[in-house]
Enzyme design. Structure first.
Site, mmCIF file in Angstrom:
data_model
loop_
_atom_site.group_PDB
_atom_site.id
_atom_site.type_symbol
_atom_site.label_atom_id
_atom_site.label_comp_id
_atom_site.label_asym_id
_atom_site.label_seq_id
_atom_site.Cartn_x
_atom_site.Cartn_y
_atom_site.Cartn_z
ATOM 1 N N ARG A 171 0.831 -1.202 0.000
ATOM 2 C CA ARG A 171 0.000 0.000 0.000
ATOM 3 C C ARG A 171 0.870 1.258 0.000
ATOM 4 N NH1 ARG A 171 -3.538 -1.553 5.178
ATOM 5 N NH2 ARG A 171 -1.538 -2.528 5.701
ATOM 6 N N LYS A 222 1.745 1.916 7.291
ATOM 7 C CA LYS A 222 2.135 1.113 8.451
ATOM 8 C C LYS A 222 3.021 1.898 9.402
ATOM 9 C CE LYS A 222 1.071 -2.357 9.296
ATOM 10 N NZ LYS A 222 -0.135 -2.687 10.112
ATOM 11 N N TYR A 257 -0.850 4.517 10.687
ATOM 12 C CA TYR A 257 -1.170 3.523 11.711
ATOM 13 C C TYR A 257 0.049 3.344 12.604
ATOM 14 C CZ TYR A 257 -5.368 2.028 9.144
ATOM 15 O OH TYR A 257 -6.586 1.988 8.527
ATOM 16 N N HIS A 278 -0.352 1.437 16.226
ATOM 17 C CA HIS A 278 -0.531 0.201 17.010
ATOM 18 C C HIS A 278 0.559 0.071 18.065
ATOM 19 C CE1 HIS A 278 -3.660 -1.024 14.209
ATOM 20 N NE2 HIS A 278 -2.823 -0.886 13.197
ATOM 21 N N GLU A 294 -5.617 4.636 13.856
ATOM 22 C CA GLU A 294 -6.512 3.679 14.512
ATOM 23 C C GLU A 294 -7.220 4.234 15.736
ATOM 24 O OE1 GLU A 294 -2.470 2.785 16.403
ATOM 25 O OE2 GLU A 294 -3.217 3.332 14.409
ATOM 26 N N ASP A 352 -2.295 -6.990 14.899
ATOM 27 C CA ASP A 352 -1.671 -5.666 14.975
ATOM 28 C C ASP A 352 -1.657 -5.122 16.396
ATOM 29 O OD1 ASP A 352 -0.729 -5.151 12.461
ATOM 30 O OD2 ASP A 352 -2.546 -4.178 11.752
#
Length: 372
Positions: free
Chosen positions: A15, A75, A94, A96, A118, A270
């Site tokens: 991505r 990511k 993101y 996480h 998120e 994740d």
């Protein structure tokens, strides 16, 4: 503002954080956009697509990190990327953080302002930047689970929809949120016998009213969960506590109670995973066996369908990216408490309570971070 988008370097991640459409919108707002060469190839976007949108192309990620006011990714930044972040820079991606103390410490040490997709919220109590990837991951989970269930891959050798005279696979989905709902719909569409577990009675009523003809619902007590798991050919873990580590729903000891060759698909990996035996895997080597139970725990499942995922994510993140660029992070977060909920790290301090609780780190409230 100068917006930079480096190429994703996490293994098997295809991505890209900024689509050509998003780049064109940012340029129209008067901002400068720099994309690392080849960053969009995995999602089907060429450098020429970005140039046509008004963006510039950089030869390396280092060039982008050195000059960009805001870094937009997909990511979490990898160790080499975290070393390039600097004080005052905005990171929008993101993160996480709850199961990742090393990344958390590195982001705090960088001095950057880090806003996590998120944990951004909306006025309906949802997570609008997580939802698109939850939809993708939920729809992928039965697909990859069915592949893992094949005997050649270590599974029980059970066909999802069965055939006349032979019953279908039994699928248990733990969690009735966005991931679980989409997983249940696809699994049921493949002909499986599906049960969704959740602890929210209003959510169970909604699922039953809306999808009662497609799959069953049940309350997620510990006893009920393991009873249904014993009969399952596939268990999809779809639980989410926003920003926090996922709860462990099936222990190592309980694996012996499951059917040999049963499949666990952990979509919560994740956030640390919702099965005790879960560990993150990649698309290149996605499955492993523990005590005869097959585990599929790819940490970036939506990356497998990179074009669909990139466009869906870009549609959701673009308004927030533009708000950050137009106003700066402080004014944008003052104007939008839902964006402020995405603030995880600022100027060396952790600003998200669930992460601090998980990692034992003191937290500065986002409201105080705005005034700092």
């Amino acid at each position: 503002m100068l917006i930079g988008c480096p190429k994703e370097i996490k293994p098997q991640e295809f991505r890209v954080g900024v689509t050509p459409d998003a780049a064109q919108e940012a340029v129209a707002h008067g901002h400068k956009v720099i994309i690392e060469t080849g960053a969009g190839i995995g999602a089907g976007f060429s450098d020429d697509d970005y140039i046509a949108a008004g963006a510039q192309i950089a030869g390396t990620a280092a060039e982008i990190f050195a000059i960009a006011d805001m870094i937009v990714k997909v990511k979490e930044p990898q160790p080499v990327e975290r070393k390039m972040l600097r004080e005052g820079q905005i990171l929008f991606t993101y993160l996480h953080l709850a199961p990742d103390p090393d990344q958390t410490r590195d982001l705090m040490a960088s001095g950057a302002t880090c806003i996590a997709y998120e944990t951004v919220t909306d006025d309906r109590g949802g997570l609008p930047l997580l939802a698109p990837m939850s939809e993708v991951a939920g729809r992928l989970a039965p697909q990859v689970g069915a592949w893992t269930l094949q005997k050649a891959n270590g599974g029980r050798g059970v066909l999802m929809g069965g055939v006349p005279g032979v019953g279908p696979a039994r699928v248990v989905v733990i969690g009735g949120g966005v991931v679980g709902t989409h997983a249940a719909r696809i699994a049921a569409g493949m002909g499986a016998d599906v049960t969704v577990l959740d602890r929210s009675l209003p959510r169970l009523r909604y699922l039953d009213d809306t999808f009662g003809g497609q799959f069953k619902t049940s309350y997620a007590s510990k006893a009920n969960t393991i009873a249904l798991a014993r009969e399952a050919d596939m268990i999809i873990g779809a639980v989410l506590i926003p920003g926090a580590a996922a709860p462990k729903l099936i222990s190592r000891a309980q694996l012996s109670e499951l059917k040999q060759g049963a499949v666990l698909v952990d979509v919560a990996i994740d956030q640390g995973g919702c099965f005790e035996t879960s560990r993150a895997t990649t698309h290149q080597d996605p499955i492993y066996d523990v005590d005869g139970i097959m585990h599929y725990c790819v940490a970036n499942m939506p990356g497998a369908v990179a074009r669909t995922s990139t466009i869906a994510l870009g549609n959701a993140t673009m308004p927030f990216m533009l708000a950050l660029a137009d106003k700066g992070w402080r004014q944008a977060c003052e104007d939008d408490p839902h964006l402020l909920a995405g603030l995880n790290v600022h100027a060396g301090r952790l600003t998200y309570y669930a992460v601090g609780k998980a990692l034992g780190i003191d937290v500065l409230s986002p409201a105080l971070a705005l005034k700092a």
